[in-house]
Design a protein around this motif. Structure first.
Motif, PDB file in Angstrom:
ATOM      1  N   LEU A   1       0.831  -1.209   0.000  1.00  0.00           N
ATOM      2  CA  LEU A   1       0.000   0.000   0.000  1.00  0.00           C
ATOM      3  C   LEU A   1       0.864   1.259   0.000  1.00  0.00           C
ATOM      4  O   LEU A   1       0.500   2.268  -0.621  1.00  0.00           O
ATOM      5  N   GLN A   2       1.997   1.217   0.688  1.00  0.00           N
ATOM      6  CA  GLN A   2       2.907   2.361   0.640  1.00  0.00           C
ATOM      7  C   GLN A   2       3.407   2.575  -0.785  1.00  0.00           C
ATOM      8  O   GLN A   2       3.540   3.721  -1.228  1.00  0.00           O
ATOM      9  N   GLY A   3       3.679   1.491  -1.495  1.00  0.00           N
ATOM     10  CA  GLY A   3       4.094   1.615  -2.883  1.00  0.00           C
ATOM     11  C   GLY A   3       2.999   2.227  -3.741  1.00  0.00           C
ATOM     12  O   GLY A   3       3.262   3.096  -4.581  1.00  0.00           O
ATOM     13  N   ALA A   4       1.752   1.795  -3.533  1.00  0.00           N
ATOM     14  CA  ALA A   4       0.639   2.347  -4.294  1.00  0.00           C
ATOM     15  C   ALA A   4       0.440   3.829  -3.991  1.00  0.00           C
ATOM     16  O   ALA A   4       0.096   4.626  -4.878  1.00  0.00           O
ATOM     17  N   LYS A   5       0.689   4.219  -2.742  1.00  0.00           N
ATOM     18  CA  LYS A   5       0.486   5.613  -2.348  1.00  0.00           C
ATOM     19  C   LYS A   5       1.547   6.543  -2.922  1.00  0.00           C
ATOM     20  O   LYS A   5       1.372   7.763  -2.900  1.00  0.00           O
ATOM     21  N   VAL A   6       2.652   5.998  -3.425  1.00  0.00           N
ATOM     22  CA  VAL A   6       3.633   6.831  -4.118  1.00  0.00           C
ATOM     23  C   VAL A   6       2.968   7.493  -5.327  1.00  0.00           C
ATOM     24  O   VAL A   6       3.148   8.693  -5.576  1.00  0.00           O
ATOM     25  N   PHE A   7       2.183   6.721  -6.072  1.00  0.00           N
ATOM     26  CA  PHE A   7       1.484   7.284  -7.234  1.00  0.00           C
ATOM     27  C   PHE A   7       0.364   8.217  -6.801  1.00  0.00           C
ATOM     28  O   PHE A   7       0.072   9.201  -7.486  1.00  0.00           O
ATOM     29  N   GLU A   8      -0.243   7.924  -5.657  1.00  0.00           N
ATOM     30  CA  GLU A   8      -1.248   8.837  -5.120  1.00  0.00           C
ATOM     31  C   GLU A   8      -0.622  10.183  -4.784  1.00  0.00           C
ATOM     32  O   GLU A   8      -1.213  11.238  -5.050  1.00  0.00           O
ATOM     33  N   SER A   9       0.570  10.164  -4.215  1.00  0.00           N
ATOM     34  CA  SER A   9       1.277  11.406  -3.895  1.00  0.00           C
ATOM     35  C   SER A   9       1.580  12.194  -5.162  1.00  0.00           C
ATOM     36  O   SER A   9       1.437  13.420  -5.189  1.00  0.00           O
ATOM     37  N   MET A  10       1.998  11.488  -6.208  1.00  0.00           N
ATOM     38  CA  MET A  10       2.249  12.167  -7.479  1.00  0.00           C
ATOM     39  C   MET A  10       0.982  12.839  -7.992  1.00  0.00           C
ATOM     40  O   MET A  10       1.027  13.943  -8.550  1.00  0.00           O
ATOM     41  N   GLY A  11      -0.159  12.163  -7.804  1.00  0.00           N
ATOM     42  CA  GLY A  11      -1.425  12.737  -8.228  1.00  0.00           C
ATOM     43  C   GLY A  11      -1.833  13.949  -7.419  1.00  0.00           C
ATOM     44  O   GLY A  11      -2.631  14.773  -7.879  1.00  0.00           O
ATOM     45  N   ILE A  12      -1.306  14.064  -6.205  1.00  0.00           N
ATOM     46  CA  ILE A  12      -1.582  15.243  -5.372  1.00  0.00           C
ATOM     47  C   ILE A  12      -0.659  16.397  -5.742  1.00  0.00           C
ATOM     48  O   ILE A  12      -1.079  17.559  -5.817  1.00  0.00           O
ATOM     49  N   TYR A  13       0.603  16.080  -6.015  1.00  0.00           N
ATOM     50  CA  TYR A  13       1.591  17.128  -6.279  1.00  0.00           C
ATOM     51  C   TYR A  13       1.476  17.705  -7.691  1.00  0.00           C
ATOM     52  O   TYR A  13       1.690  18.907  -7.890  1.00  0.00           O
ATOM     53  N   SER A  14       1.172  16.870  -8.684  1.00  0.00           N
ATOM     54  CA  SER A  14       1.246  17.344 -10.070  1.00  0.00           C
ATOM     55  C   SER A  14       0.267  18.484 -10.385  1.00  0.00           C
ATOM     56  O   SER A  14       0.657  19.427 -11.095  1.00  0.00           O
ATOM     57  N   PRO A  15      -0.990  18.504  -9.890  1.00  0.00           N
ATOM     58  CA  PRO A  15      -1.833  19.676 -10.178  1.00  0.00           C
ATOM     59  C   PRO A  15      -1.271  20.967  -9.586  1.00  0.00           C
ATOM     60  O   PRO A  15      -1.357  22.041 -10.208  1.00  0.00           O
ATOM     61  N   THR A  16      -0.680  20.869  -8.395  1.00  0.00           N
ATOM     62  CA  THR A  16      -0.090  22.055  -7.775  1.00  0.00           C
ATOM     63  C   THR A  16       1.094  22.552  -8.587  1.00  0.00           C
ATOM     64  O   THR A  16       1.252  23.759  -8.808  1.00  0.00           O
ATOM     65  N   LEU A  17       1.917  21.626  -9.060  1.00  0.00           N
ATOM     66  CA  LEU A  17       3.031  22.014  -9.919  1.00  0.00           C
ATOM     67  C   LEU A  17       2.523  22.583 -11.228  1.00  0.00           C
ATOM     68  O   LEU A  17       3.151  23.494 -11.807  1.00  0.00           O
ATOM     69  N   GLY A  18       1.388  22.090 -11.703  1.00  0.00           N
ATOM     70  CA  GLY A  18       0.796  22.648 -12.913  1.00  0.00           C
ATOM     71  C   GLY A  18       0.384  24.093 -12.721  1.00  0.00           C
ATOM     72  O   GLY A  18       0.572  24.934 -13.605  1.00  0.00           O
TER      73      GLY A  18
ATOM     74  N   VAL B   1      -3.798   4.882 -11.382  1.00  0.00           N
ATOM     75  CA  VAL B   1      -2.800   3.846 -11.147  1.00  0.00           C
ATOM     76  C   VAL B   1      -2.757   3.480  -9.669  1.00  0.00           C
ATOM     77  O   VAL B   1      -2.725   2.297  -9.304  1.00  0.00           O
ATOM     78  N   SER B   2      -2.766   4.494  -8.806  1.00  0.00           N
ATOM     79  CA  SER B   2      -2.739   4.239  -7.365  1.00  0.00           C
ATOM     80  C   SER B   2      -3.937   3.405  -6.935  1.00  0.00           C
ATOM     81  O   SER B   2      -3.798   2.420  -6.197  1.00  0.00           O
ATOM     82  N   ASN B   3      -5.129   3.776  -7.397  1.00  0.00           N
ATOM     83  CA  ASN B   3      -6.334   3.048  -7.001  1.00  0.00           C
ATOM     84  C   ASN B   3      -6.358   1.637  -7.575  1.00  0.00           C
ATOM     85  O   ASN B   3      -6.829   0.697  -6.916  1.00  0.00           O
ATOM     86  N   LYS B   4      -5.851   1.458  -8.785  1.00  0.00           N
ATOM     87  CA  LYS B   4      -5.789   0.114  -9.366  1.00  0.00           C
ATOM     88  C   LYS B   4      -4.848  -0.772  -8.547  1.00  0.00           C
ATOM     89  O   LYS B   4      -5.164  -1.923  -8.238  1.00  0.00           O
ATOM     90  N   LEU B   5      -3.696  -0.222  -8.165  1.00  0.00           N
ATOM     91  CA  LEU B   5      -2.745  -0.991  -7.364  1.00  0.00           C
ATOM     92  C   LEU B   5      -3.333  -1.337  -5.993  1.00  0.00           C
ATOM     93  O   LEU B   5      -3.133  -2.445  -5.494  1.00  0.00           O
TER      94      LEU B   5
END
Length: 248
Positions: free
Chosen positions: A140-157, A203-207
């Protein structure tokens, strides 16, 4: 092969690229190197700051599960458990020793070895549940890495868009550059929000779903091994474990 994941990625790309063309834009307008660097590299940097090395590497390792999830044949596993139960009733638990030595799956091999060693059902449960819980947490920690990316990328956008607009404001004296500059500024927002909602978060939710399916599978296996240790009738074991198939 998970065909739905492939279809989803294709449909996402069609939605973005086809939508851009339908709105009268060109595909070339969606490419901007500065926006790419800000969003993609920035998202990766933020994620690396957050994640431990082992977790980040594990996230990359389990990413293929999105397209090729682990093979979990519940009914086939139940048949094997029932067969083990029959062997143990005829030959005793020591009759499972050869099967334990030949088993490639570490979790199954450990469970069979504990049976052969004569572990009490409660001890068997505690040992295997600890393994199961630790593996689930790490996955689950591995899956949450992609969740974190999904949180950060809109802010970086958004940051990329603001930086682009700052560049536009510096060229107000040249009206010819305003339209192109504003369009390029918002490309960063498209990158950030698009990647978050069409890739990272799905990807996070699928994992996470794959991890839960594995947990359900191994929980069924755990209950089967404990039933063997308790000497339950093979038919009763089969009836008990069939509920996991319905729930899975």
């Amino acid at each position: 092969m998970d065909v739905l994941s492939l279809i989803g990625i294709v449909l996402g790309l069609v939605a973005i690229l086809g939508g851009a063309v339908a709105k009268g834009s060109s595909l070339g307008a969606l490419w901007n190197l500065a926006a790419f660097l800000i969003v993609v590299i920035g998202t990766l940097g933020a994620t690396l700051i957050q994640a431990r090395t082992a977790v980040f590497v594990h996230a990359l390792r389990i990413f293929p599960w999105v397209f090729r999830p682990p093979r979990l044949e519940m009914e086939e596993m139940i048949e094997r458990i029932v067969e083990w139960s029959q062997i143990s009733r005829k030959e005793g638990l020591l009759g499972l020793e050869n099967l334990s030595d030949e088993e490639p799956d570490p979790f199954i091999r450990k469970g069979l070895q504990l049976l052969v060693d004569g572990a009490e059902p409660q001890a068997l449960r505690q040992i295997l549940e600890a393994d199961l819980d630790n593996r689930e947490l790490f996955d689950l920690q591995g899956a949450k890495v992609f969740e974190s990316m999904g949180i950060y990328s809109p802010t970086l956008g958004i940051i990329g868009a603001v930086m682009g607009l700052m560049a536009v404001m510096q060229n107000l004296a040249d009206p010819a550059k305003l339209g192109q500059g504003i369009a390029a500024a918002f490309v960063a927002t498209i990158y950030g929000v698009g990647m978050a909602n069409l890739f990272f978060l799905p990807v996070s939710n699928k994992l996470k779903g794959v991890v839960q399916a594995r947990v359900n599978f191994q929980t069924m296996l755990l209950e089967g091994l404990i039933s063997i240790a308790e000497g339950e009738n093979p038919r009763n074991i089969e009836n008990k474990l069939s509920g996991f198939v319905q729930g899975g």
